[in-house]
Design a protein around this motif. Structure first.
Motif, PDB file in Angstrom:
ATOM      1  N   ALA A  45    -112.977  75.030 -28.352  1.00 46.40           N
ATOM      2  CA  ALA A  45    -110.806  75.830 -28.439  1.00 46.40           C
ATOM      3  C   ALA A  45    -110.164  74.566 -27.583  1.00 46.40           C
ATOM      4  CB  ALA A  45    -111.222  76.712 -28.101  1.00 46.40           C
ATOM      5  N   GLY A  49    -105.873  77.780 -28.678  1.00 43.02           N
ATOM      6  CA  GLY A  49    -106.971  77.989 -29.167  1.00 43.02           C
ATOM      7  C   GLY A  49    -108.409  78.961 -28.900  1.00 43.02           C
ATOM      8  N   VAL A  52    -108.889  82.251 -30.752  1.00 41.16           N
ATOM      9  CA  VAL A  52    -109.384  82.633 -31.843  1.00 41.16           C
ATOM     10  C   VAL A  52    -110.225  83.360 -31.396  1.00 41.16           C
ATOM     11  CG1 VAL A  52    -110.072  81.445 -33.897  1.00 41.16           C
ATOM     12  CG2 VAL A  52    -107.820  80.604 -33.093  1.00 41.16           C
ATOM     13  N   THR A 128    -110.966  74.669 -33.068  1.00 47.56           N
ATOM     14  CA  THR A 128    -109.532  75.471 -32.833  1.00 47.56           C
ATOM     15  C   THR A 128    -108.701  74.125 -32.096  1.00 47.56           C
ATOM     16  OG1 THR A 128    -109.531  77.158 -31.037  1.00 47.56           O
ATOM     17  CG2 THR A 128    -110.222  77.598 -34.189  1.00 47.56           C
ATOM     18  N   SER A 134    -108.050  68.768 -33.355  1.00 51.92           N
ATOM     19  CA  SER A 134    -109.487  68.745 -34.837  1.00 51.92           C
ATOM     20  C   SER A 134    -109.958  67.682 -35.700  1.00 51.92           C
ATOM     21  CB  SER A 134    -108.368  70.314 -35.808  1.00 51.92           C
ATOM     22  OG  SER A 134    -108.584  71.182 -35.097  1.00 51.92           O
ATOM     23  N   GLY A 150    -112.699  72.900 -39.003  1.00 48.85           N
ATOM     24  CA  GLY A 150    -111.367  73.359 -38.229  1.00 48.85           C
ATOM     25  C   GLY A 150    -110.447  73.661 -39.348  1.00 48.85           C
ATOM     26  N   PRO A 151    -108.817  74.347 -38.271  1.00 47.28           N
ATOM     27  CA  PRO A 151    -108.692  74.639 -39.153  1.00 47.28           C
ATOM     28  C   PRO A 151    -107.860  73.170 -40.555  1.00 47.28           C
ATOM     29  CG  PRO A 151    -107.314  74.286 -37.123  1.00 47.28           C
ATOM     30  CD  PRO A 151    -109.059  73.865 -37.335  1.00 47.28           C
TER      31      PRO A 151
END
Length: 155
Positions: A45, A49, A52, A128, A134, A150-151
């Motif tokens: 993170a 992040g 999350v 995140t 990312s 990752g996102p």
């Protein structure tokens, strides 16, 4: 909603308060749903992040999953508060790396992720971060032949 006004997006939410925020009514299985598919997982993170992944830090045991964490952020206690810092500190120290960029400078998070996944023998890395961060982590892990997610930044 928990948001630290640290990055560009979250800082803009505080400085220029929006009239409304769009949220999805249909919730898709997100990154954290991947954790239980593996036995050893590295969560990475940056900045806010960490929010999350906080639920995993609060759980005593994630069934059969061994979860490790790398958190990279600036002026962590100032920006995230003592409560969040304590949640991270209460996680087993041998499973956590916290890197405060306000104290230690900006690291190469991709390299940190590969090194962490290798050291802890993790099967997968879940990150995140902002879009570039990312991509950097996923790219570094892919190069090292470590699965990483990752996102998707689709909004």
């Amino acid at each position: 909603m928990l948001a630290g006004a640290v990055g560009d997006f979250t800082r803009s939410l505080v400085s220029t308060k929006p009239n409304h925020l769009w949220v999805r009514k249909l919730h898709f299985a997100g990154l954290t749903y991947l954790v239980k598919l593996y036995k050893r997982v590295l969560l990475v993170a940056t900045g806010s992040g960490i929010c999350v992944f906080l639920s995993f830090l609060l759980q005593k045991r994630q069934h059969h999953v061994d979860v490790y964490l790398i958190w990279v952020a600036k002026d962590i206690e100032t920006n995230f508060g003592k409560e969040i810092v304590e949640l991270v500190r209460n996680y087993p120290k041998e499973k956590v790396i916290v890197h405060d960029t306000g104290v230690c400078g900006r690291p190469n998070v991709g390299e940190m992720s590969v090194e962490g996944a290798t050291t802890w023998n993790c099967e997968v890395v879940i990150v995140t971060s902002n879009p570039q961060g990312s991509k950097d982590v996923v790219r570094a892990c892919k190069k090292a032949k470590i699965p990483a997610f990752g996102p998707i930044w689709d909004s």
